[in-house]
Scaffold this motif. Structure first.
Motif, PDB file in Angstrom:
ATOM      1  N   PRO A 108       4.129 -11.899 -11.892  1.00  0.00           N
ATOM      2  CA  PRO A 108       5.568 -11.963 -11.568  1.00  0.00           C
ATOM      3  C   PRO A 108       6.143 -10.617 -11.155  1.00  0.00           C
ATOM      4  N   SER A 109       5.647  -9.544 -11.764  1.00  0.00           N
ATOM      5  CA  SER A 109       6.198  -8.211 -11.485  1.00  0.00           C
ATOM      6  C   SER A 109       5.467  -7.544 -10.331  1.00  0.00           C
ATOM      7  N   ALA A 110       5.171  -8.323  -9.289  1.00  0.00           N
ATOM      8  CA  ALA A 110       4.406  -7.795  -8.163  1.00  0.00           C
ATOM      9  C   ALA A 110       5.169  -6.662  -7.478  1.00  0.00           C
ATOM     10  N   MET A 111       4.421  -5.680  -6.993  1.00  0.00           N
ATOM     11  CA  MET A 111       5.037  -4.569  -6.287  1.00  0.00           C
ATOM     12  C   MET A 111       4.353  -4.388  -4.941  1.00  0.00           C
ATOM     13  N   GLU A 112       4.981  -3.615  -4.108  1.00  0.00           N
ATOM     14  CA  GLU A 112       4.432  -3.324  -2.800  1.00  0.00           C
ATOM     15  C   GLU A 112       3.454  -2.162  -2.911  1.00  0.00           C
ATOM     16  N   PHE A 113       2.363  -2.226  -2.129  1.00  0.00           N
ATOM     17  CA  PHE A 113       1.376  -1.151  -2.125  1.00  0.00           C
ATOM     18  C   PHE A 113       1.219  -0.606  -0.709  1.00  0.00           C
ATOM     19  N   VAL A 114       1.137   0.704  -0.626  1.00  0.00           N
ATOM     20  CA  VAL A 114       0.805   1.387   0.626  1.00  0.00           C
ATOM     21  C   VAL A 114      -0.454   2.199   0.357  1.00  0.00           C
ATOM     22  N   TYR A 115      -1.404   2.111   1.287  1.00  0.00           N
ATOM     23  CA  TYR A 115      -2.673   2.814   1.107  1.00  0.00           C
ATOM     24  C   TYR A 115      -2.746   4.015   2.039  1.00  0.00           C
ATOM     25  N   VAL A 116      -3.239   5.131   1.505  1.00  0.00           N
ATOM     26  CA  VAL A 116      -3.475   6.334   2.301  1.00  0.00           C
ATOM     27  C   VAL A 116      -4.926   6.737   2.091  1.00  0.00           C
ATOM     28  N   GLY A 117      -5.680   6.909   3.171  1.00  0.00           N
ATOM     29  CA  GLY A 117      -7.083   7.285   3.056  1.00  0.00           C
ATOM     30  C   GLY A 117      -7.760   7.339   4.410  1.00  0.00           C
ATOM     31  N   CYS A 118      -9.043   7.629   4.385  1.00  0.00           N
ATOM     32  CA  CYS A 118      -9.837   7.734   5.617  1.00  0.00           C
ATOM     33  C   CYS A 118     -10.479   6.391   5.952  1.00  0.00           C
ATOM     34  N   LEU A 119     -10.802   6.234   7.218  1.00  0.00           N
ATOM     35  CA  LEU A 119     -11.639   5.118   7.660  1.00  0.00           C
ATOM     36  C   LEU A 119     -13.096   5.559   7.631  1.00  0.00           C
ATOM     37  N   ARG A 120     -13.995   4.596   7.517  1.00  0.00           N
ATOM     38  CA  ARG A 120     -15.423   4.921   7.486  1.00  0.00           C
ATOM     39  C   ARG A 120     -15.933   5.344   8.858  1.00  0.00           C
TER      40      ARG A 120
END
Length: 876
Positions: A108-120
């Motif tokens: 119920p307490s879902a939040m938004e996620f943003v990902y920062v990182g490299c591609l393979r």
């Protein structure tokens, strides 16, 4: 959520700073509103700046909880389009970062996620803008593009050649064994972390977002973020082991990494051992101690509390159960049953990466030992070893591959026959459903790594063995009957403490591992069922969602007081840190106190000696000539009553300050007091009976004999056990034990037992530095002086009694209604004082300023010479 763009490069470490400036213009803008947030480095820069420099304002939207997940690699698969044009992207279902999002997203307490990182895959420069836009819009991912040479030095160089071996207890004893420390690789690591930080700046809303950094690739990233936003809500989780202090301290950049990690609000580890090693390193290398309050472990670091989280990661239950329901999984299970079970063969399963720390060769030696010692296993027991491709490259990986292949060949030649190979080595990549099928069929899973951060293979095996109704039908099992599984796990992997029903082994002891394999094969079915039930109950309730939710909840708790603190940054480069203090707790200004000093007529000055005028750790405890001159100048003014309070004996203090005629001195924490040199010593409390020393001294002597570097100081009315020169961890442990021991044996004596800075002291009840504060005020009242200026300076717990007396006297009859009170502690820390100074040098400079003003007002001597770098006092 509206995000803000920050494109300024970070300038924390000299060298290669221009790389960020070159990269940032190619990255698509996250928002289209133009403008720059002013004064990013000011203490208020991380609060709620809404106005842009051009006069425009950032529109607000409904704020939803958001977490920025930062890791070396994005949870994304990328593929070149047909004809070598364009790119296609898909989620990496096996990535832990994606699994935690899925697991929390179901709640119920879902939040938004943003990902920062490299591609393979390497993305050509001309396509980076387009790829960034696609990933941001379709996947909420912000790719970090590192130049190939920098990526190689950062990842294959510093991460894999230095950090990864060291964190797995492999020292670079020779150039061939791990490689020597290379400063250029460290610079690449710093530069890469800076580029990651720049990417985060493009999407972060510092007042609202949480940032969660993952693993050893980004251990100095917290410093870059804390530099930009002093109140950033920042968590870090280490997925690898953290080595003992004896191993870690060989790293030439050990303090830089420790201080960077401490710029996080919450630091997570899989096991208590890893956390304990980190805390020990902080204690031994930075002099920091930790406290446990209501179940939470915290480190005080420049007014900030850095919390420590201990919780092993779990698996994605939903994903694994969905794979168990796949038709392909069922077909593979049928195939394996035909290959093994229908031929009367028992499968032992090993699933490991092909690297030097997974212990594959030791496992093969143990299995060979099993076949040698137990001839009945030949032809009936098969070891299936799934060897996943190594994550790194190099000579070590090739050696492991060659050694394992040679051992498999030798064992099969020695114990195999037509239709039976004792060892089946699978070194080609398997689909996840194929691996799950092997879990379902295997009677025992062997995880014998010599060192591993966590390792989720045992968890996956347990859930797979629980199965489902369709698989029960394939296996010809009663779906209502208890399931069973067996685990043999290494003591040196992170999941071992949570698997109490497993057979734990030392992988280096081949005989013991062979015996464990035999025990697992011979164990009664009922016991296998009980062990499986215990494991299943734990693994199913402590999944990746539980782990992620628990971490984020603790991160939120750790950041709750950010808005109530005043923050500012100090230090340069990777030594940067943020000082965070309560709004009412501030640094004592020299100009402010001198101004107050000049306009007052009845001044009470109360000074601690040890750690205040005299630095801790000084071999010569006697005061300098400069300190004597300052004190004499202050005492020369009849409007001043100056008292010096110390834990030292009255004989030492009388000798050291024999040239201070009008200085009041309190010895042994205030038991003895003397208003001036010519006065007799007074007793602050009724005369003490010191017969208790006959009980306490033998106990202290015992701990002194067993704690190298500790000493006993026998004073007239007290006994002190000091461990300043002992090992900090052992000394602290012994001090706690001694404290309990003394409290027990002295429970009927009129004494109190207190722990101090590297000491345990026994003194008469009622003795405290608060007595000196009371006596100072009473002396002034005897002289018909009503104090309108009070300065009280101390550095440790014992001085808090003075602060309490002084501050509680405000608005009382003993002080002037207009009295200005300055209770000041040394270093910013929790205290009853309202002010602080950084060190003893600042305190001496402050007293020098007061003494100089005294001499000028008396007109008898030339003004005091103030040391360099101090504030110049105005004439007057």
């Amino acid at each position: 959520m509206v995000s803000r763009l920050y494109s300024n490069p970070l300038e924390l470490v000299s060298g290669e700073t221009s790389s960020l400036g070159r990269l940032s213009p190619r990255i698509p803008r996250v928002v289209t509103t133009a403008g720059i947030i002013p004064d990013l480095d000011s203490p208020s820069s991380s609060s709620s700046e809404k106005e842009f420099a051009d006069g425009g304002s950032c529109s607000s939207a409904a704020v939803r909880d958001r977490t920025i997940i930062v890791a070396n690699q994005l949870p994304i698969h990328s593929h070149r389009g047909s004809g070598g044009r364009g790119w296609s992207f898909s989620w990496d279902k096996d990535s832990l970062l994606l699994q935690l999002k899925d697991a929390i997203g179901d709640m119920p307490s879902a939040m938004e996620f943003v990902y920062v990182g490299c591609l393979r895959e390497e993305i050509p420069l001309s396509e980076q803008d387009e790829v960034s836009q696609i990933l941001l819009e379709s996947f909420n991912c912000v790719p970090t593009f590192l130049p190939p040479e920098l990526l190689s030095k950062y990842y294959l160089g510093f991460c894999k050649q230095h950090l990864w071996p060291l964190f797995h207890y492999m020292l670079p004893l020779s150039a061939e064994h791990g490689g020597r420390f290379d400063r250029s690789l460290w610079q690449a690591y710093v530069s890469a972390n800076k580029i990651f930080a720049d990417k985060i700046l493009e999407v972060i809303s510092p007042d609202d977002d949480f940032v969660w950094v993952h693993d050893y690739h980004l251990m100095i990233l917290p410093t870059f973020l804390r530099k930009r936003f002093h109140r950033v809500k920042l968590g870090f989780f280490l997925h690898s082991p953290f080595p003992s202090s004896e191993i870690y301290k060989t790293l030439p950049v050990r303090e830089e990494i420790l201080r960077s990690l401490l710029n996080s609000d919450l630091i997570g580890f899989h096991t208590f051992d890893y956390a304990r090693h980190f805390l020990s390193c902080c204690s031994r290398m930075l002099g920091l101690s930790y406290e446990s309050k209501r179940g939470y472990i915290g480190l005080e670091y420049y007014g900030r509390t850095v919390s420590i989280k201990i919780l092993p990661v779990g698996i994605h239950m939903g994903q694994l159960k969905s794979v168990l329901r796949l038709p392909e999984t069922e077909e593979k299970v049928v195939e394996l049953i035909e290959q093994f079970s229908n031929r009367g063969r028992t499968m032992l399963l090993g699933v490991d990466d092909m690297d030097i720390f997974k212990g594959i060769s030791l496992k093969l030696l143990a299995f060979e030992q099993l076949l040698m010692q137990h001839s009945g296993c030949r032809g009936k027991v098969v070891l299936v070893q799934i060897a996943n491709p190594a994550r790194g490259k190099g000579k070590d990986v090739k050696e492991v591959q060659a050694e394992s292949s040679a051992m498999v060949k030798r064992i099969n030649q020695a114990f195999g026959f037509s239709g039976y190979d004792p060892v089946i080595m699978i070194d080609t990549p398997l689909q996840f459903y194929e691996r799950v099928a092997y879990y379902v069929v295997a009677d025992c899973c062997l995880v014998t790594a010599v060192r591993d951060g966590m390792n989720l293979i045992p968890y996956e095996y347990i859930i797979s063995r629980q199965g489902n109704e369709r698989l029960d039908g394939v296996l010809r099992l009663n779906s209502k009957a208890p399931k069973k599984s067996m685990l043999v796990v290494s003591e040196f992997i992170g999941c071992s403490p949570s698997l109490s029903g497993a057979i734990r082994v030392n992988p280096w002891n081949v005989d013991t591992v062979a015996d464990a394999m035999d025990s697992a094969l011979r164990m009664p079915e009922s016991e296998k069922q009980l062990r499986h039930e215990k494991h299943y109950r734990y693994v199913s309730t402590h999944d990746v969602g539980y782990w992620a939710n628990s971490f984020l909840q603790d991160l939120e708790r750790s950041c709750m007081d950010h808005v109530r603190r005043r923050c500012w940054g100090i230090g340069f480069g990777l030594g940067f840190r943020v000082v965070a203090l309560d709004a009412s707790f501030r640094k004592l200004s020299l100009e402010h106190i001198v101004s107050s000093y000049r306009r007052t007529e009845a001044r009470a000055i109360l000074l601690d000696y040890d750690g205040t005028l005299m630095p801790h750790g000084s071999i010569d405890k006697s005061p300098s000539q400069q300190s004597i001159e300052i004190l004499n100048s202050l005492c020369r003014d009849e409007r001043n009553v100056v008292f010096l309070v110390s834990a030292c004996s009255r004989s030492n203090l009388g000798e050291w300050f024999s040239h201070c005629e009008n200085l009041g001195v309190a010895a042994e924490h205030g038991y003895y007091l003397r208003p001036s040199k010519d006065a007799d010593w007074e007793v602050g409390v009724p005369a003490a009976d010191c017969s208790w020393k006959q009980i306490a001294e033998p106990v202290m002597r015992l701990y002194t004999e067993t704690t190298d570097g500790s000493t006993i100081e026998d004073r007239e009315t007290s006994l002190v056990w000091c461990y300043e020169d002992a090992d900090p961890d052992f000394g602290s442990c012994q001090a706690k034990e001694l404290l309990n021991h003394l409290e027990s044996v002295l429970s009927n004596e009129p004494v109190s037992v207190k722990s101090g800075s590297s000491s345990v002291e026994v003194k008469p009840q009622g003795v405290s530095k608060g007595l000196v504060a009371h006596r100072l005020i009473s002396i002034m009242m005897e002289r018909s002086l009503l104090p309108d200026f009070v300065l009280c300076i101390g550095d440790d717990r014992s001085d808090e009694d003075m602060f309490e007396v002084i501050t509680s006297a405000v608005n009382g009859p003993s002080l002037s209604p207009s009295a200005e009170v300055f209770a000041c502690t040394v270093c910013p820390k929790p205290s009853k004082a309202k002010y602080y100074l950084d060190d003893t040098a600042e305190i001496v400079r402050l007293l020098q300023g007061l003494a100089s003003d005294t001499e000028q007002s008396l007109g008898s001597l030339a003004p005091f010479a103030i040391e360099e770098n101090t504030v110049t006092l105005p004439a007057g």
